[in-house]
Scaffold this active site. Structure first.
Site: not given
Ligand code: ADP
Length: 396
Positions: A7, A14, A90, A179, A209, A240, A330, A383
């Site tokens: 990712n 990651k 990803r 997502h 999250g 956001r 999360g 994921e």
């Protein structure tokens, strides 16, 4: 079969190496501050953590370091590079071109570059990661798994905006949703937990999250979702704004003499939990501030929960029923406070939260009362596992 999941962000990477026999994580880690001062790789294997601090000027060097670390005689997880059967990447945006994961070839790369215009912050980084892996792992199949693909099943009435139709045709302006990998994963798990075929179920999956989206999953496919063309609509997020009347945008730009970039910054980075509370973008900080009597922090929690609840009601109507609500990511996995606030008032739909069972954190659980007609589930997302599964499925 071993699959490497990557990712790649603009300055981070990651990774997770998975053994698909038993779906075990063999090793995982994170490269941070690529191209910046203080770059660092954190590698985890068998409960131990190794940090490597060194200059990592670009993503190719980062991938090379990940490979070297995975092959390391002491803290590695591979004897030989040929053990990697494939790499699953990803990729944030697949536009309308990709409704499922694909093995990457030249044609796919060209299409990914075309989609970059739709996700200028994410796709270019994803592409750099793919190119680095292609260069360093020649002959190993590379697979792209898209955040948007799961939502390509939405009917047109759900994805089209009420703007002049030519903007959809000219620029591809429509709801895409994000997502998707997470929504798909938790929907599959929900069917397993409920012991019913996914094809029979009406689910609302709430990925709450740092970024959040809510999806209506009917018969295993996405039929509507709260994120859209960009990643700001729906419920409020860490920074956001969530749903606002678009009329606010030109009004504010004029009043405050803002450039489009500055306006974007407000919508994406200064709003949501942070903007409302003035405390933090992190739900844990907000919960603590609210508990200490901070009214704006309490308001931020209530707005997040209220908008989420509105979407659950709207999507129950869109699907003509509801079997289960799923909380993930999360906040969804960990915050009993937000789950409580979201579910307050959903009893009319047949969804009743059990206060005791709701005290769970970070593990799969049914947190509804035994009488609840609609099940309320907590399902930690995964994921990386979903990406590895899709990659393995494509190879076979
Ligand atoms: P990302 O979208 O960056 O992957 P996550 O899914 O990790 O983000 O979610 C991060 C959010 O989850 C943060 O707002 C964080 O405060 C929240 N969170 C994590 N643990 C808890 C907890 N125990 N209680 C409440 N919120 C939590």
């Amino acid at each position: 079969m071993k699959i490497l999941v990557i990712n790649c962000g603009s300055s981070s990477l990651k990774y997770q190496l998975m053994d698909m026999d038993g779906e075990r994580v063999l090793a995982k880690g994170l490269v941070e501050r690529i191209g910046l001062d203080g770059s660092l790789l954190t590698h985890r294997i068998n409960e131990s953590k190794i940090e490597i601090k060194k200059d990592i000027p670009n993503h190719k060097v980062a991938v090379q370091l990940v490979i070297d670390t995975l092959l390391h005689p002491e803290h590695g997880a591979l004897n030989n590079l040929s053990e990697i059967a494939a790499v699953g990447h990803r990729v944030v945006h697949g536009g309308e071109k990709f409704a499922r994961s694909v093995v990457i070839d030249e044609e796919v790369m060209a299409a990914l570059r075309e989609c970059s215009e739709l996700a200028p912050l994410h796709n270019p980084a994803n592409i750099i990661g793919i190119e680095a892996c292609q260069a360093l792992l020649p002959g190993v199949p590379q697979v792209a798994v898209f955040d948007t693909a799961f939502h390509q099943t939405m009917p047109k009435q759900a994805y089209i905006y009420g703007l002049p139709y030519e903007f959809y045709e000219k620029y591809g302006i429509r709801r895409y949703g994000f997502h998707g990998t997470s929504h798909k994963y938790v929907a599959r798990r929900a069917a397993r937990l409920l012991g019913r075929p996914l094809t029979e179920l009406k689910l609302v999956t709430c990925h709450l999250g740092n970024g959040s989206s809510i999806t209506a999953v009917k018969g295993g496919v996405s039929v509507d979702t709260s994120l859209g063309f960009g990643t700001i609509s729906g419920t409020i997020m860490g920074t956001r704004c969530g749903d606002i009347d678009p009329a606010v945008i030109p009004f504010l730009m004029e009043k405050e003499n803002l450039t489009p970039g500055e306006m974007n910054d407000i919508l994406y980075k200064k709003s949501g939990l942070l903007g409302l509370s003035g405390v933090s973008s992190d739900a844990r900080d907000i919960e603590a501030a609210a508990a200490a009597g901070n009214e704006r922090a309490q308001l931020a929690l209530e707005v997040l929960a209220y908008l989420t609840r509105k979407y659950i009601g709207a999507y129950a109507a869109a699907m003509g029923g509801l079997d289960a609500i799923v909380f993930t990511a999360g906040i969804g996995e960990n915050s009993d406070i937000i789950r409580r606030l979201v579910c307050d008032g959903l009893e009319f739909l047949g969804a009743e939260l059990d206060e005791e069972k709701n005290r769970v954190r970070g593990k799969e659980a049914d947190v509804s009362t035994s009488a609840s007609k609609v099940r309320i589930l907590v399902i930690p997302t995964n994921e990386e596992l979903m990406i590895a599964q899709e990659t393995a499925e494509l190879l076979s």
